[in-house]
Each structure stands twice: as C-alpha cells, then as structure tokens.
Design a protein around this motif. Structure first.
Motif, mmCIF file in Angstrom:
data_model
loop_
_atom_site.group_PDB
_atom_site.id
_atom_site.type_symbol
_atom_site.label_atom_id
_atom_site.label_comp_id
_atom_site.label_asym_id
_atom_site.label_seq_id
_atom_site.Cartn_x
_atom_site.Cartn_y
_atom_site.Cartn_z
ATOM 1 N N ILE A 190 1.023 -1.103 0.058
ATOM 2 C CA ILE A 190 0.033 0.036 -0.169
ATOM 3 C C ILE A 190 0.923 1.167 0.084
ATOM 4 N N GLU A 191 2.139 1.203 0.745
ATOM 5 C CA GLU A 191 2.755 2.659 0.893
ATOM 6 C C GLU A 191 3.646 2.454 -0.387
ATOM 7 N N LEU A 192 3.625 1.662 -1.375
ATOM 8 C CA LEU A 192 4.213 1.736 -2.640
ATOM 9 C C LEU A 192 3.217 2.073 -3.602
ATOM 10 N N GLY A 193 2.011 2.526 -3.113
ATOM 11 C CA GLY A 193 1.035 3.204 -3.972
ATOM 12 C C GLY A 193 0.253 2.070 -4.594
ATOM 13 N N HIS A 194 0.219 0.689 -4.387
ATOM 14 C CA HIS A 194 -0.864 -0.147 -4.878
ATOM 15 C C HIS A 194 -2.207 -0.211 -4.180
ATOM 16 N N ARG A 195 -3.262 -0.286 -5.041
ATOM 17 C CA ARG A 195 -4.458 -0.427 -4.417
ATOM 18 C C ARG A 195 -5.274 -1.577 -4.663
ATOM 19 N N ARG A 196 -4.874 -2.244 -5.753
ATOM 20 C CA ARG A 196 -5.451 -3.803 -6.022
ATOM 21 C C ARG A 196 -4.319 -5.018 -5.736
ATOM 22 N N ILE A 197 -4.486 -5.368 -4.550
ATOM 23 C CA ILE A 197 -3.237 -6.205 -4.111
ATOM 24 C C ILE A 197 -3.976 -7.563 -3.954
ATOM 25 N N GLY A 224 -8.255 2.423 4.162
ATOM 26 C CA GLY A 224 -9.483 2.698 3.679
ATOM 27 C C GLY A 224 -9.751 2.032 2.306
ATOM 28 N N LEU A 225 -9.145 0.955 2.031
ATOM 29 C CA LEU A 225 -9.336 0.235 0.873
ATOM 30 C C LEU A 225 -10.312 -0.942 1.196
ATOM 31 N N PRO A 226 -11.125 -1.166 -0.166
ATOM 32 C CA PRO A 226 -12.050 -2.381 0.249
ATOM 33 C C PRO A 226 -11.676 -3.796 -0.015
ATOM 34 N N TYR A 227 -12.043 -4.663 0.564
ATOM 35 C CA TYR A 227 -11.733 -6.087 0.524
ATOM 36 C C TYR A 227 -12.664 -6.847 -0.668
ATOM 37 N N ASP A 228 -11.623 -7.551 -1.515
ATOM 38 C CA ASP A 228 -12.574 -8.011 -2.747
ATOM 39 C C ASP A 228 -12.045 -9.319 -2.711
ATOM 40 N N ASP A 229 -13.403 -10.391 -2.547
ATOM 41 C CA ASP A 229 -12.957 -11.861 -2.614
ATOM 42 C C ASP A 229 -12.191 -12.161 -3.804
ATOM 43 N N GLN A 230 -12.394 -11.500 -5.188
ATOM 44 C CA GLN A 230 -11.909 -12.089 -6.323
ATOM 45 C C GLN A 230 -10.486 -12.055 -6.178
ATOM 46 N N LEU A 252 -8.140 -12.130 -14.288
ATOM 47 C CA LEU A 252 -9.232 -10.862 -13.772
ATOM 48 C C LEU A 252 -9.079 -9.764 -14.742
ATOM 49 N N GLN A 253 -10.401 -9.068 -14.825
ATOM 50 C CA GLN A 253 -10.392 -7.984 -15.888
ATOM 51 C C GLN A 253 -9.759 -6.877 -15.370
ATOM 52 N N ASP A 254 -9.977 -6.798 -14.116
ATOM 53 C CA ASP A 254 -9.015 -5.548 -13.448
ATOM 54 C C ASP A 254 -7.990 -6.515 -12.558
ATOM 55 N N ARG A 255 -6.897 -6.615 -13.096
ATOM 56 C CA ARG A 255 -5.923 -7.480 -12.437
ATOM 57 C C ARG A 255 -5.201 -6.897 -11.341
ATOM 58 N N PRO A 256 -4.766 -7.594 -10.378
ATOM 59 C CA PRO A 256 -4.016 -6.710 -9.423
ATOM 60 C C PRO A 256 -2.664 -6.211 -9.780
ATOM 61 N N THR A 257 -2.252 -5.106 -9.201
ATOM 62 C CA THR A 257 -0.782 -4.644 -9.700
ATOM 63 C C THR A 257 0.213 -5.284 -8.560
ATOM 64 N N ALA A 258 -0.154 -5.682 -7.601
ATOM 65 C CA ALA A 258 0.736 -6.362 -6.641
ATOM 66 C C ALA A 258 0.078 -7.686 -5.781
ATOM 67 N N ILE A 259 0.886 -8.742 -5.675
ATOM 68 C CA ILE A 259 0.480 -10.091 -5.033
ATOM 69 C C ILE A 259 1.379 -10.304 -3.944
ATOM 70 N N PHE A 260 0.463 -10.649 -3.004
ATOM 71 C CA PHE A 260 1.331 -11.031 -1.402
ATOM 72 C C PHE A 260 1.187 -12.541 -1.716
ATOM 73 N N SER A 286 4.166 -6.220 -8.620
ATOM 74 C CA SER A 286 5.264 -6.288 -7.429
ATOM 75 C C SER A 286 4.678 -7.527 -6.726
ATOM 76 N N VAL A 287 5.643 -8.330 -6.159
ATOM 77 C CA VAL A 287 5.397 -9.596 -5.447
ATOM 78 C C VAL A 287 6.100 -9.688 -4.175
ATOM 79 N N ILE A 288 5.211 -9.934 -2.970
ATOM 80 C CA ILE A 288 6.052 -10.171 -1.829
ATOM 81 C C ILE A 288 5.636 -11.615 -1.297
ATOM 82 N N GLY A 289 6.711 -12.124 -0.622
ATOM 83 C CA GLY A 289 6.627 -13.594 -0.030
ATOM 84 C C GLY A 289 6.530 -13.604 1.401
ATOM 85 N N TYR A 290 6.776 -14.806 1.816
ATOM 86 C CA TYR A 290 6.754 -14.757 3.340
ATOM 87 C C TYR A 290 7.521 -16.206 3.627
#
Length: 353
Positions: A190-197, A224-230, A252-260, A286-290
C-alpha cells in the motif's frame, strides 16, 4: 518377595496393558484415549478413568521418579521434541536459535523427531529425561493447537511449546505474530502506491493462512481500501499452486498490480506465471513472499519477503526454561514474536501509465 525382586518389579516399564487393567478396559480403548483420537466416541467417564490410571501408574515416564524442584539448565541439556525436521528449515532455525542462546551456559541440545505420533512422543520424552534433559521444548512444524498426551503432565522438568499451544494454556507457548506479519506485507504494498493487491493463500484450514489473511484485511481496512474476494486465490504452499493461483489472478478483468504470496515457494510459482504472461516483476506486478526461504535470494529480482522468527522463538524458549527452572514468573499463555519485513527488489512503486 526378596528385595531384588521388589526392585525389579518397581523398575518395570509400565505398559499400555497395565493401564488397561487398572482402568478396567481394553488396550485398544487406552490407545484411543491416550492418542486423543477424535473420530471414535468414548464416554467422558471412561476417558477420565483411563487418564487417571495412566497418571497414577506413571505411564510413559518409564518409572522415572518425579521431582518437585526444577533443575537449573547450566551445564546440562535440553530436549527438543519435534514432529518434523527435514521438510522445512523452520525446525532447524528454532533449534539453532536455542543453541545460540544456551551456548555460553554449556547446554547441550538433544533432538527427537516424532512424526507427530503420540507413542513416538512418549518414547522420545522418556529417553530425553533418562538422558538428563533438564527442560523440554515441544515443537510443531506449523502453528497449531496441540494436545500432548498424559505423559507430559506433571513433568519433573519445565516444558515450553514452540510454534504451538494447548487449549488450556498449561504450558508457556511461543508463536510468530502471523496477523501482524500479513498486515506488514500488505501495508508495504500500500505504501508503494498499490491499491489492488492480490493474495495467494496457503491451505485455508491452517492457522498461518488464516492469520496472514486477517492481517491482509486489517491493512486494507486501515488504508480505507475495500476487500475483494476475487483478489484471493488459494494455493497449497507449493510452487505449482502459486503458479496456478497467480494465473487466476492475472485472468481478472481488473488484475492486481501487486501480489502477496503467503510463502516464498508459492512466490516462486507466482514469478513464473507473471513471466509466462509476458509481464515483469516488479515493473508490471510487484510480489512479496513470506518465510524468508533461501530460494528467495536466488530469484531474479530477489524476493521481498517476511521473515518467520523461528530463531528468536528458539532463543525465547530457552530463556523461558531458565526462568521456570529458577522459579521465575510465568509469561503470558501465548507469547507472540514479531516478524520482520525483508526488503529486496521484487516490490516496487506502482507505475502510473
């Protein structure tokens, strides 16, 4: 009966058959009760009778005399009872943390792998105590609630649970703060500007997967970002499942810009799916792992990830055993150790086209 005969009888190993005789039931019933088998119904009265018989006979303790005083650890040894050692690095990291914490006190670490089987745990406990273990660390390879058998009640030495806990909290426990770990990884995006994660989860029945998802949702809410099951795709901790889950997110039609990804192995599969789609990490996604698995350092770009604090947890376990052995104050029932964000090159600022 002469003294030597009495001595031999007193030192005889208590068997499951002895418990069955004392409880007035079959050996099979004793096995079901003491192994905490869930899918076989046994009355509460019979279950209590078996547990009491096992406790009174000292079943699983091999005739070891219980001592009231807690021995000090210095110059002694600590026993680790672990369900799995070789499948992941977490157990090794925890043991190494314990070794580093206790090295100056000349404490020897003894390790037993049990495959999570009750009879192996009891046998390991007996042998570790006979070897002089002055404290026991009981560890699960994945975070979960456990139910150590009756052999672990009223031990002559302190015991700490590592990466697990009991429902009655009778042992001090240490686990990673998975909720904050998931929150931390999501907040970094989020701090990197991503809104669809997007998120690639592990198997949903596992507490680690549940808690990391809670942390993800918490970070979205705070921003303040919505949660989206998709944007949630379930994997199974493997690279292949990470690849397939990422394909779903990219479709997805509106694919994520980042994936955790909830672990680094799934992140590796995620990398491959992104590249096979003709996209780049982190320029397009962008990608973050764990976990901070070593493989993350060999991905290109290197993987930003969250470090699981198993070394710190192992060190905490040793300190807690020392506290208990000297009559120190008991800690909270479940102690949570913070995770750390390891920033590398796979997560970048959102590019505005």
């Amino acid at each position: 009966m002469d003294a030597s005969a009495k001595s031999r009888r007193a030192s005889k190993r208590v068997t499951m058959m002895d418990v069955a005789k004392a409880a007035g039931c079959s050996q099979a019933t004793v096995s079901v009760v003491l192994n905490n088998t869930k899918d076989i119904k046994i009355s509460a009265e019979l279950r209590a009778r078996v547990v009491e018989a096992a406790r009174s006979l000292g079943y699983g303790m091999g005739g070891i005399v219980r001592r009231a005083a807690m021995p000090e650890l210095r110059g002694g040894c600590v026993g680790f009872i672990v369900d799995q050692i070789s499948t992941t690095p977490e157990a090794v990291n925890a043991i190494e943390g314990a070794r580093q914490e206790s090295w100056e006190d000349e404490v020897t670490i003894l390790v037993a792998q049990t495959q999570g089987r009750a009879e192996h745990e009891e046998r390991a406990l007996e042998r570790l105590l006979r070897a002089g273990a002055q404290g026991i660390v009981y560890m699960s390879i994945f975070t979960r609630r456990v139910a150590p058998g009756p052999a672990f009640d009223n031990l002559p030495v302190p015991m700490v649970l590592l990466n697990c806990y009991t429902s009655d909290h009778r042992f001090p426990s240490v686990v990673p703060d998975e909720i904050n770990g998931g929150r931390m990884a999501t907040k970094a995006m989020i701090e990197l500007g991503h809104r669809r994660i997007g998120m690639v989860t592990g198997e949903s029945f596992m507490e680690a997967a549940q808690d990391r998802l809670i942390g993800y949702r918490r970070a979205l809410k705070e921003a303040g970002l919505p949660y989206d099951d998709q944007l949630i795709a379930e994997g199974s901790w493997t690279p292949t499942s990470g690849y397939e889950a990422t394909q779903k997110l990219l479709a997805l039609q509106d694919r994520p810009t980042a994936i955790f990804c909830q672990n680094d192995k799934m992140a590796m599969g995620c990398f491959n799916a992104i590249r096979d789609a003709g996209l780049q990490v982190p320029q397009d996604i962008s990608v973050i792992g764990y976990d901070d698995d070593e493989l993350g350092r060999h991905l290109r770009p290197q993987l930003t990830t969250v470090d699981l604090p198993h070394r710190a947890m192992g060190a905490w376990a040793i300190r807690q055993l020392e506290e208990q052995s000297t009559g120190g104050t008991k800690p909270p029932a479940v102690h949570k150790v913070s995770c750390t964000l390891i920033e590398r090159a796979s997560a970048g600022a959102l590019s505005i086209s």
